[in-house]
Design a protein around this motif. Structure first.
Motif, PDB file in Angstrom:
ATOM      1  N   SER A   1     -20.789  -8.562  -1.005  1.00 17.70           N
ATOM      2  CA  SER A   1     -21.161  -9.939  -1.320  1.00 17.70           C
ATOM      3  C   SER A   1     -20.342 -10.925  -0.506  1.00 17.70           C
ATOM      4  O   SER A   1     -19.259 -10.600  -0.020  1.00 17.70           O
TER       5      SER A   1
ATOM      6  N   ASN B   1     -14.010  -8.775  -9.909  1.00 18.92           N
ATOM      7  CA  ASN B   1     -15.243  -8.606  -9.147  1.00 18.92           C
ATOM      8  C   ASN B   1     -16.133  -9.833  -9.282  1.00 18.92           C
ATOM      9  O   ASN B   1     -16.532 -10.200 -10.381  1.00 18.92           O
ATOM     10  N   HIS B   2     -16.442 -10.447  -8.148  1.00 22.21           N
ATOM     11  CA  HIS B   2     -17.299 -11.635  -8.124  1.00 22.21           C
ATOM     12  C   HIS B   2     -18.699 -11.310  -7.615  1.00 22.21           C
ATOM     13  O   HIS B   2     -19.547 -12.196  -7.555  1.00 22.21           O
ATOM     14  N   GLY B   3     -18.935 -10.085  -7.188  1.00 21.26           N
ATOM     15  CA  GLY B   3     -20.202  -9.757  -6.525  1.00 21.26           C
ATOM     16  C   GLY B   3     -20.858  -8.513  -7.077  1.00 21.26           C
ATOM     17  O   GLY B   3     -20.821  -8.245  -8.274  1.00 21.26           O
ATOM     18  N   SER B   4     -21.434  -7.736  -6.186  1.00 21.92           N
ATOM     19  CA  SER B   4     -22.156  -6.528  -6.571  1.00 21.92           C
ATOM     20  C   SER B   4     -21.192  -5.516  -7.194  1.00 21.92           C
ATOM     21  O   SER B   4     -19.987  -5.568  -6.963  1.00 21.92           O
TER      22      SER B   4
ATOM     23  N   LYS C   1     -20.268  -7.219 -11.912  1.00 17.53           N
ATOM     24  CA  LYS C   1     -20.054  -8.614 -11.544  1.00 17.53           C
ATOM     25  C   LYS C   1     -19.469  -9.374 -12.733  1.00 17.53           C
ATOM     26  O   LYS C   1     -19.953  -9.252 -13.853  1.00 17.53           O
TER      27      LYS C   1
END
Length: 87
Positions: free
Chosen positions: A43, A61-64, A76
């Motif tokens: 991401s 975790n900010h993404g996939s 996420k």
């Protein structure tokens, strides 16, 4: 100090985790301490790492979703603490 290696078809970078935290993602952010990961599956703003005592790392975790070698999965928005693999 924790040393990290990013390995994929386009990268083979070795970096040291500075005091505090380090963010990683596919897009550069000049306003943060960011390491760019050149991978279309990552991401734009994938994660933030922070070294903890007792040989652990906090991963926000900010993404996939991320699956770690011990089987831990960070979806996420989740923050997990994982043990640093022995070198």
């Amino acid at each position: 100090m924790l040393n990290i290696q990013i390995c994929n078809d386009k990268q083979g970078d070795k970096i040291s985790l500075p005091e505090g935290s380090l963010s990683m993602g596919r897009v550069n952010d000049p306003d943060s301490n960011r390491t760019v990961i050149n991978d279309p599956y990552v991401s734009r703003n994938q994660l933030t790492l922070e070294e903890l005592p007792n040989n652990k790392v906090r991963v926000e975790n900010h993404g996939s979703p991320i699956t770690f070698s011990d089987g831990t999965v960070a979806e996420k928005g989740e923050t997990v603490e994982v043990a640093v693999p022995a070198s």
